[in-house]
Write a protein that holds these residues in place. Structure first.
Motif, short mmCIF file in Angstrom:
data_model
loop_
_atom_site.label_atom_id
_atom_site.label_comp_id
_atom_site.label_asym_id
_atom_site.label_seq_id
_atom_site.Cartn_x
_atom_site.Cartn_y
_atom_site.Cartn_z
N ILE A 134 0.84 -1.20 0.00
CA ILE A 134 0.00 0.00 0.00
C ILE A 134 0.87 1.25 0.00
CG2 ILE A 134 -1.68 1.32 1.34
CD1 ILE A 134 -2.87 -1.31 2.26
N ALA A 135 1.95 1.23 0.79
CA ALA A 135 2.85 2.39 0.85
C ALA A 135 3.51 2.64 -0.51
CB ALA A 135 3.91 2.18 1.92
N LEU A 136 3.93 1.55 -1.19
CA LEU A 136 4.54 1.70 -2.51
C LEU A 136 3.53 2.22 -3.52
CD1 LEU A 136 6.75 -1.53 -2.74
CD2 LEU A 136 7.52 0.82 -2.40
N LEU A 137 2.29 1.74 -3.43
CA LEU A 137 1.25 2.18 -4.36
C LEU A 137 0.95 3.67 -4.18
CD1 LEU A 137 -0.80 1.46 -6.53
CD2 LEU A 137 -2.41 0.81 -4.73
N ILE A 138 0.80 4.07 -2.92
CA ILE A 138 0.52 5.49 -2.66
C ILE A 138 1.69 6.36 -3.11
CG2 ILE A 138 0.13 7.18 -0.82
CD1 ILE A 138 -1.36 5.04 0.72
N LEU A 333 -5.71 -0.25 -26.11
CA LEU A 333 -4.65 0.22 -25.22
C LEU A 333 -5.05 0.06 -23.76
CD1 LEU A 333 -1.91 1.57 -24.81
CD2 LEU A 333 -3.06 3.79 -25.00
N VAL A 334 -6.29 0.40 -23.43
CA VAL A 334 -6.76 0.24 -22.05
C VAL A 334 -6.75 -1.23 -21.64
CG1 VAL A 334 -8.74 0.52 -20.52
CG2 VAL A 334 -8.08 2.37 -22.06
N THR A 335 -7.20 -2.10 -22.55
CA THR A 335 -7.20 -3.53 -22.26
C THR A 335 -5.79 -4.05 -22.02
OG1 THR A 335 -9.17 -3.82 -23.64
CG2 THR A 335 -7.91 -5.80 -23.10
N ARG A 336 -4.85 -3.52 -22.79
CA ARG A 336 -3.44 -3.93 -22.64
C ARG A 336 -2.89 -3.48 -21.29
NH1 ARG A 336 0.70 -7.35 -23.42
NH2 ARG A 336 2.70 -6.26 -23.46
N PRO A 340 -2.85 -8.71 -16.99
CA PRO A 340 -1.88 -9.17 -15.98
C PRO A 340 -0.43 -9.07 -16.44
CG PRO A 340 -3.73 -10.70 -16.14
CD PRO A 340 -3.87 -9.74 -17.27
N SER A 341 -0.20 -9.19 -17.76
CA SER A 341 1.18 -9.12 -18.25
C SER A 341 1.78 -7.74 -18.07
CB SER A 341 1.22 -9.51 -19.74
OG SER A 341 0.42 -8.62 -20.51
N VAL A 342 0.95 -6.74 -17.80
CA VAL A 342 1.45 -5.38 -17.58
C VAL A 342 1.40 -5.00 -16.11
CG1 VAL A 342 1.09 -2.93 -18.08
CG2 VAL A 342 0.87 -4.62 -19.91
N TYR A 343 0.21 -5.08 -15.49
CA TYR A 343 0.12 -4.59 -14.11
C TYR A 343 0.73 -5.54 -13.09
CZ TYR A 343 -4.02 -7.51 -13.08
OH TYR A 343 -4.88 -8.55 -12.89
N LEU A 344 1.00 -6.81 -13.47
CA LEU A 344 1.72 -7.71 -12.59
C LEU A 344 3.22 -7.74 -12.88
CD1 LEU A 344 -0.71 -10.78 -12.28
CD2 LEU A 344 -0.38 -8.88 -10.68
N ASN A 345 3.62 -7.01 -13.92
CA ASN A 345 5.04 -6.91 -14.26
C ASN A 345 5.57 -5.61 -13.66
OD1 ASN A 345 7.54 -6.43 -15.52
ND2 ASN A 345 6.93 -7.64 -17.32
N PRO A 346 6.37 -5.70 -12.61
CA PRO A 346 6.80 -4.47 -11.94
C PRO A 346 7.62 -3.54 -12.83
CG PRO A 346 8.04 -6.37 -11.13
CD PRO A 346 6.95 -6.91 -11.99
N PHE A 347 8.38 -4.09 -13.78
CA PHE A 347 9.20 -3.25 -14.65
C PHE A 347 8.34 -2.45 -15.63
CE2 PHE A 347 11.78 -6.92 -13.39
CZ PHE A 347 12.85 -6.27 -12.79
N ARG A 348 7.37 -3.12 -16.25
CA ARG A 348 6.49 -2.40 -17.19
C ARG A 348 5.60 -1.41 -16.47
NH1 ARG A 348 4.56 -7.12 -21.49
NH2 ARG A 348 6.51 -7.16 -22.69
N MET A 349 5.08 -1.84 -15.30
CA MET A 349 4.19 -0.94 -14.57
C MET A 349 4.96 0.28 -14.08
SD MET A 349 1.02 -1.04 -14.16
CE MET A 349 -0.20 0.04 -13.41
N ALA A 372 -6.94 7.50 -12.97
CA ALA A 372 -7.07 6.08 -12.62
C ALA A 372 -8.52 5.64 -12.63
CB ALA A 372 -6.44 5.83 -11.25
N ARG A 373 -9.44 6.57 -12.34
CA ARG A 373 -10.85 6.20 -12.34
C ARG A 373 -11.32 5.83 -13.75
NH1 ARG A 373 -16.13 9.59 -12.10
NH2 ARG A 373 -17.63 7.94 -11.64
N ILE A 374 -10.69 6.41 -14.78
CA ILE A 374 -11.04 6.04 -16.16
C ILE A 374 -10.72 4.58 -16.41
CG2 ILE A 374 -10.53 6.46 -18.59
CD1 ILE A 374 -9.99 9.34 -17.94
N LEU A 375 -9.52 4.15 -15.99
CA LEU A 375 -9.13 2.76 -16.19
C LEU A 375 -10.05 1.82 -15.43
CD1 LEU A 375 -5.25 3.13 -15.90
CD2 LEU A 375 -6.65 3.07 -17.97
N ILE A 376 -10.41 2.20 -14.20
CA ILE A 376 -11.30 1.34 -13.40
C ILE A 376 -12.67 1.23 -14.06
CG2 ILE A 376 -12.46 1.12 -11.17
CD1 ILE A 376 -10.03 2.50 -9.91
N ALA A 377 -13.17 2.36 -14.59
CA ALA A 377 -14.49 2.35 -15.21
C ALA A 377 -14.50 1.54 -16.50
CB ALA A 377 -14.94 3.78 -15.49
#
Length: 416
Positions: A134-138, A333-336, A340-349, A372-377
């Motif tokens: 959580i600290a890293l995310l914030i 682009l949003v789907t990409r 998981p291959s992007v948001y679970l990859n710490p280097f790409r994220m 970020a709310r756009i991506l969530i929506a």
């Protein structure tokens, strides 16, 4: 051999009794003659009691008694009971020996570690790991927010608020910040002087339900407040983001809440940071101006190729086909990014969070968490629309796109 019977007369056994001056045996207070004390037991060990180790003869206590003058009477000692020496435990049989007492072993609470003994490292628990994440995310969000470019995009006068949240997404043809090598790689040409918009999308985020993307053709012939009728992208080149927002609100009746703009180099940079996008090309496209030569079929595109794909008008319907490709590209682009291959990859994220904010320009009141709310929506899917077209015509500003006023009003009314 004859035996002489023992006489009961004390005078016959005078040697055994204590005699007085008159030669008669002395008697005790009970009238019994007092016997002499023998010393044989002291001199002769055989005369001792067999179980006697030590025998101390009690001294006779002197008592007062009426006797003849010059005589002393002593009270005989109490009955003697021999004392036995204590037995040693080992002298007894094993069965009769008492069980040894069990003494509890006392262990010190503070134990010393040996020279090779090491203290065990306590691993962090789930709570500590979650707190770290959580600290890293914030921290990442705050850094991304600080790298955003900001501008005053909202006009002084806006129409009243409508339902949901409306974003105005703008893709400009600005070459600002591009080197000659970047211009050659991206195939964008030199600086055209006047900055216009290649992409105008109105994104409606409702309180409930799917978001809606409404593409507005850049050649739409609409009234620009204070300047008369012109192409809608001319409002951006005349008065910047503020006039463009005012023009969109005036023609759609929708209140614009937030603004985001990205240039040509930024679009290609986001695609490369995400590791490319896969797009299915419907027909062959050969456009030297956009620096692309694509064949039909699904294919992986890097940043420069994707930029050429959304910019080209070298197809049958020109600008209308480009609008459809822009919506397709944005959805892909949003789907990409959300894969998981992007948001679970710490280097790409990490690269996305570092590169993307510097390529975006938002309103002065917008932040990274609003983006970020756009991506969530968009994770739940979205509806895509294009402003209904009524035809094309040539005007003093060139060939323009005319809206179907009735159908367009119905579309915008459903979003208010």
């Amino acid at each position: 051999m004859s035996t002489t019977p023992h006489s009961n007369d004390p005078r016959d056994n005078a040697g055994e009794f204590v005699l007085g001056k008159d030669g008669k045996p002395l008697v005790d207070r009970y009238g019994r003659p007092i016997r002499r004390r023998t010393t044989a037991s002291r001199r002769d060990p055989a005369a001792r009691h067999p179980d006697e180790f030590t025998r101390v003869e009690p001294r006779a206590r002197r008592v007062s008694q009426r006797v003849e003058p010059g005589h002393t009477v002593y009270e005989p000692p109490a009955a003697y009971e021999p004392r036995r020496a204590p037995e040693h435990p080992r002298s007894r049989p094993a069965q009769q020996r008492p069980a040894p007492e069990e003494v509890p072993l006392q262990v010190s609470k503070r134990r010393r570690r040996g020279p090779k003994e090491r203290r065990k490292v306590k691993l962090p628990g789930c709570g500590a790991v979650l707190a770290l994440v959580i600290a890293l995310l914030i921290g990442s969000v705050l850094v991304a927010d600080a790298r955003l470019n900001r501008t005053a995009a909202m006009p002084d006068q806006q129409i009243s608020g409508t339902s949901g949240t409306n974003w105005l997404l703008v893709g400009s043809d600005s070459r600002t910040g591009l080197s000659e090598k970047d211009v050659e790689r991206l195939g964008t040409g030199g600086d055209l002087g006047t900055v216009r918009t290649d992409t105008i999308i109105l994104m409606h985020l409702p309180l409930r339900g799917k978001p809606t993307l409404v593409s507005i053709p850049r050649d739409s012939y609409v009234p620009v407040p204070g300047y008369g009728y012109d192409k809608i992208n001319a409002a951006f080149s005349i008065g910047g983001p503020q006039l463009l927002v005012e023009t969109v609100e005036h023609n759609t009746g929708l209140h614009v809440d937030r603004y985001a703009e990205i240039g040509m180099g930024g679009l290609a940079g986001v695609v490369d940071a995400a590791g490319g996008v896969e797009i299915c090309v419907a027909e062959p496209i050969d456009d030297p101006l956009a620096n692309i030569n694509l064949q039909p079929g699904c294919q992986q595109m890097d940043g420069p190729t994707a930029l050429g794909y959304v910019r080209t008008r070298a197809t049958a319907q020109g600008d209308l086909d480009r609008v459809a490709r822009q919506r397709e590209f944005m959805t892909t682009l949003v789907t990409r990014v959300l894969s998981p291959s992007v948001y679970l990859n710490p280097f790409r994220m990490a690269r996305l969070l570092w590169v993307t904010p510097s390529l975006l320009t938002v309103n002065s009141d917008d932040h990274a968490w609003n983006l970020a709310r756009i991506l969530i929506a968009l994770r739940g899917g979205l509806e895509t629309e294009t402003v209904p077209i009524g035809g094309f015509t040539d005007t003093e500003v060139g060939n323009v796109v005319l809206w179907d006023d009735t159908a367009a009003e119905a579309l915008f009314a459903s979003l208010r």
